[in-house]
Design an enzyme around this catalytic site. Structure first.
Site, PDB file in Angstrom:
ATOM      1  N   CYS A   1      67.742   6.794 -23.491  1.00  0.00           N
ATOM      2  CA  CYS A   1      66.944   7.107 -22.311  1.00  0.00           C
ATOM      3  C   CYS A   1      67.531   6.288 -21.168  1.00  0.00           C
ATOM      4  CB  CYS A   1      65.455   6.318 -22.628  1.00  0.00           C
ATOM      5  SG  CYS A   1      64.539   6.313 -21.147  1.00  0.00           S
TER       6      CYS A   1
ATOM      7  N   TYR B   1      66.069  16.518 -14.794  1.00  0.00           N
ATOM      8  CA  TYR B   1      64.811  16.783 -15.460  1.00  0.00           C
ATOM      9  C   TYR B   1      64.093  18.022 -14.898  1.00  0.00           C
ATOM     10  CZ  TYR B   1      65.765  12.750 -18.331  1.00  0.00           C
ATOM     11  OH  TYR B   1      66.158  11.801 -19.171  1.00  0.00           O
TER      12      TYR B   1
END
Length: 354
Positions: free
Chosen positions: A56, A219
């Site tokens: 992450c 994203y």
């Protein structure tokens, strides 16, 4: 009972956060408490635990701060396995998929075990939950919330307070601010200030457009469900990358002549770009290694003492390519391009690192 293909869908994950026009919309963090000398969460050695994933980019900001500031002896850390799993397999109507802990033997505690066969081994920098023996990160949220609310995104990083037994924060931008400033009494590298007062306006300005256009921008490209939303996101992304390239042609770091918080926030996206986002999120207009200033900057930041500890490419690639079946149904992990982050860079032309 759920069908086999339904069991593999991400269900209630970040992929689900899409607007009516097909644009990805990230939800805000829900725990926003701060570490302060006079508040309920005071800076103390051994009091806090960081739950992270090496995959992450948001969690890796906090790992960078721990190592840069010399706080690894004072804040404990554990990492989940990179591949998302169904978190409530006993409820066919609950399709949430998210971060999963491994057991003492390095295998999944619950759920499908196929990801354990990926190169690198399931125990590679993964660990069980050292505090509660949880199966999922979702369980940690349940513990703090008394049963997490519907729609909650069970994200990492989590800064957990061992004294009050709850989540202090799951907002990485605020966690890194507190790690930078509130633990100086015990930090090994207390002289390092990644948010110096003189550069704060520049740092804040850079953080704003980098977050929207680059950090979250990749994203918005990858999770878009309409051509229009993707086109808008990818246009903004490369406009911002071009802006970085221009800035880094004039100074060593993104907000000035010293390493700052802005570099810690920009770097995780850039280091994942060529290995993951170009393929997975369709950001293939240009590679980072095709930008002379950006590519040398990435190597420079990576080679800064403390930064490389936040980069685990096996975790990174395994997570992205095995956690979203709607994007990569067969979970095939690409081999390349295997760029060398340790090769020489040219950033010394702006003077020695400060």
């Amino acid at each position: 009972m759920a069908k086999a293909d339904e069991a593999m869908t991400p269900g209630e994950t970040a992929v689900a956060d899409v607007s009516k026009d097909g644009a990805f919309v990230r939800k805000d963090a829900i725990f926003r408490n701060r570490i302060t000398p006079d508040g309920p969460y005071t800076p103390e050695s051994g009091r806090y635990h960081l739950y992270v994933s090496y995959a992450c980019p948001w969690a890796c900001r906090t790992l960078s701060l721990l190592h840069l500031k010399g706080l690894t002896q004072h804040v404990t850390v554990s990492s989940v396995h990179p591949t998302w799993q169904r978190t409530r397999t006993d409820d066919p109507d609950d399709k949430h998929a998210g971060w999963c802990f491994v057991g003492e033997d390095g295998t999944f505690i619950s759920g499908p075990s196929g990801a354990g066969s990926f190169p690198g081994g399931p125990s590679h920098a993964c660990s069980p939950d050292p505090l509660f023996g949880s199966t999922f990160i979702r369980d940690v949220y349940d513990r703090a919330m008394g049963g997490a609310a519907v729609g909650t995104r069970f994200t990492v990083p989590i800064l957990w307070d061992k004294k009050t037994n709850t989540i202090v924060s799951n907002e990485s931008s605020e966690i890194i601010r507190d790690l930078n400033s509130q633990f100086n009494a015990i930090a090994a590298n207390k002289e390092l200030d990644l948010y110096p007062e003189a550069l704060r306006p520049a740092i804040d300005e850079v953080n704003e457009w980098v977050y929207h256009g680059i950090n979250n921008g990749v994203y918005k490209c990858g999770f878009a469900t309409s051509q229009g939303a993707y086109d808008a996101a990818v246009t903004e992304l490369f406009s911002c990358l071009d802006r970085c390239e221009d800035i880094l042609g004039k100074q060593r770091y993104i907000a000035g002549d010293v390493l700052t918080e802005a570099d810690v926030r920009l770097f995780p996206t850039l280091v994942r770009f060529d290995e993951v986002y170009v393929v997975y999120f369709k950001t293939n207009k240009k590679f980072i290694h095709q930008y002379p200033n950006l590519w040398n900057y990435v190597k420079d930041v990576y080679q800064t003492p403390g930064m490389r500890h936040s980069v685990n490419m096996w975790h990174i690639k395994t997570h992205y390519f095995t956690s979203h079946p709607v994007l990569n149904a067969n979970a095939i992990v690409p081999i390349g391009p295997d760029l060398n982050l340790d090769e020489p860079h040219d950033r010394d032309r702006f003077g020695a690192a400060k």
